[in-house]
Design a protein around this motif. Structure first.
Motif, mmCIF file in Angstrom:
data_model
loop_
_atom_site.group_PDB
_atom_site.id
_atom_site.type_symbol
_atom_site.label_atom_id
_atom_site.label_comp_id
_atom_site.label_asym_id
_atom_site.label_seq_id
_atom_site.Cartn_x
_atom_site.Cartn_y
_atom_site.Cartn_z
ATOM 1 N N SER A 87 0.816 -1.217 0.000
ATOM 2 C CA SER A 87 0.000 0.000 0.000
ATOM 3 C C SER A 87 0.853 1.273 0.000
ATOM 4 C CB SER A 87 -0.975 0.005 1.170
ATOM 5 O OG SER A 87 -0.283 0.032 2.395
ATOM 6 N N LYS A 88 2.021 1.247 0.649
ATOM 7 C CA LYS A 88 2.893 2.428 0.633
ATOM 8 C C LYS A 88 3.438 2.690 -0.761
ATOM 9 C CE LYS A 88 4.240 2.443 5.438
ATOM 10 N NZ LYS A 88 5.318 2.464 6.410
ATOM 11 N N ASP A 89 3.665 1.631 -1.534
ATOM 12 C CA ASP A 89 4.150 1.797 -2.900
ATOM 13 C C ASP A 89 3.021 2.190 -3.861
ATOM 14 O OD1 ASP A 89 6.646 1.014 -2.009
ATOM 15 O OD2 ASP A 89 6.328 -1.095 -2.537
ATOM 16 N N LEU A 90 1.833 1.691 -3.608
ATOM 17 C CA LEU A 90 0.710 1.955 -4.506
ATOM 18 C C LEU A 90 0.170 3.379 -4.357
ATOM 19 C CD1 LEU A 90 -1.189 -1.431 -4.128
ATOM 20 C CD2 LEU A 90 0.230 -0.706 -6.040
ATOM 21 N N TRP A 91 0.222 3.914 -3.162
ATOM 22 C CA TRP A 91 -0.226 5.281 -2.911
ATOM 23 C C TRP A 91 0.961 6.086 -2.390
ATOM 24 C CZ3 TRP A 91 -3.330 1.061 -1.636
ATOM 25 C CH2 TRP A 91 -4.526 0.973 -2.358
ATOM 26 N N LYS A 92 1.872 6.442 -3.312
ATOM 27 C CA LYS A 92 3.134 7.101 -2.942
ATOM 28 C C LYS A 92 2.953 8.571 -2.586
ATOM 29 C CE LYS A 92 6.106 4.147 -5.666
ATOM 30 N NZ LYS A 92 7.027 4.053 -6.781
ATOM 31 N N LYS A 93 2.178 9.259 -3.359
ATOM 32 C CA LYS A 93 2.025 10.697 -3.145
ATOM 33 C C LYS A 93 1.257 10.972 -1.855
ATOM 34 C CE LYS A 93 1.960 11.460 -8.091
ATOM 35 N NZ LYS A 93 1.127 11.757 -9.238
ATOM 36 N N GLU A 94 1.531 12.135 -1.294
ATOM 37 C CA GLU A 94 0.912 12.536 -0.027
ATOM 38 C C GLU A 94 -0.620 12.565 -0.130
ATOM 39 O OE1 GLU A 94 0.903 13.703 3.959
ATOM 40 O OE2 GLU A 94 2.676 13.237 2.786
ATOM 41 N N MET A 95 -1.122 13.132 -1.211
ATOM 42 C CA MET A 95 -2.570 13.237 -1.394
ATOM 43 C C MET A 95 -3.203 11.856 -1.567
ATOM 44 S SD MET A 95 -4.822 15.431 -1.367
ATOM 45 C CE MET A 95 -6.016 16.462 -2.122
ATOM 46 N N GLU A 96 -2.539 10.973 -2.322
ATOM 47 C CA GLU A 96 -3.043 9.605 -2.508
ATOM 48 C C GLU A 96 -3.041 8.850 -1.174
ATOM 49 O OE1 GLU A 96 -0.491 7.928 -5.435
ATOM 50 O OE2 GLU A 96 -1.538 8.871 -7.119
ATOM 51 N N TRP A 97 -1.976 9.005 -0.399
ATOM 52 C CA TRP A 97 -1.858 8.296 0.868
ATOM 53 C C TRP A 97 -2.954 8.728 1.836
ATOM 54 C CZ3 TRP A 97 0.288 4.077 2.626
ATOM 55 C CH2 TRP A 97 0.398 3.888 4.000
ATOM 56 N N LYS A 98 -3.272 10.003 1.859
ATOM 57 C CA LYS A 98 -4.301 10.504 2.771
ATOM 58 C C LYS A 98 -5.698 10.069 2.345
ATOM 59 C CE LYS A 98 -1.821 14.508 4.495
ATOM 60 N NZ LYS A 98 -1.760 15.977 4.553
ATOM 61 N N ASN A 99 -5.887 9.788 1.066
ATOM 62 C CA ASN A 99 -7.211 9.407 0.566
ATOM 63 C C ASN A 99 -7.355 7.911 0.303
ATOM 64 O OD1 ASN A 99 -8.440 11.996 0.524
ATOM 65 N ND2 ASN A 99 -7.192 12.504 -1.255
ATOM 66 N N ARG A 100 -6.391 7.115 0.683
ATOM 67 C CA ARG A 100 -6.470 5.672 0.424
ATOM 68 C C ARG A 100 -7.596 5.026 1.217
ATOM 69 N NH1 ARG A 100 -3.232 6.008 4.562
ATOM 70 N NH2 ARG A 100 -2.942 4.279 5.991
#
Length: 151
Positions: A118-131
């Motif tokens: 999951s850390k690799d799939l949602w790398k960007k800050e915005m993606e990580w916060k919205n996962r």
């Protein structure tokens, strides 16, 4: 690709494809699980019917002698047919169980891979916060838990 997965924002195409693959494997696993359950019930019902048939055609009529019961069992051709079908259905049930376990293993391996990466799939800050939106959508729409690896 299923529409809720296509409509996800803050998720790249490769991740959407992984989510679609885990959805497809979940569908295959659920179908296999349903077929296995049906085969279990069919086996139980057919076995019960067979034992009831044996009771009324052999055990009740020839209960005075085991030799008479055995002779009546062997002379009735329906017994062999019933026995072959019942044993065949039991064997088919076991084959379906093996297929179900294989599909369950494949589904859980892919699901755990998504959780691990999951850390690799949602790398960007915005993606990580919205996962969490993606995880919640997968949980509500498909009953696939991506929050943690345990079933």
């Amino acid at each position: 690709m299923d529409s809720p997965i296509l409509l996800l924002e803050h998720t790249d195409q490769a991740t959407k494809q992984m989510l679609e693959n885990v959805r497809k494997r979940k569908v295959k696993f659920d179908k296999s699980k349903r077929l296995h359950t049906i085969s279990i019930w069919a086996t139980l019902v057919l076995t019960s019917i067979y034992f009831i048939y044996l009771y009324f055609t052999i055990a009740k009529l020839y209960s005075y002698s085991f030799a008479a019961m055995f002779s009546a069992f062997v002379n009735d051709s329906n017994n062999l047919s019933f026995l072959v079908v019942t044993v065949g259905l039991y064997g088919f049930m076991n084959v379906l169980k093996q297929k179900k376990e294989k599909k369950e293993k494949e589904f859980h391996e892919l699901r755990c891979e998504i959780v691990d990466r999951s850390k690799d799939l949602w790398k960007k800050e915005m993606e990580w916060k919205n996962r969490h939106i993606v995880f919640e959508m997968m949980k509500t729409n498909y009953d696939i838990n991506l929050y943690h690896e345990k079933k």
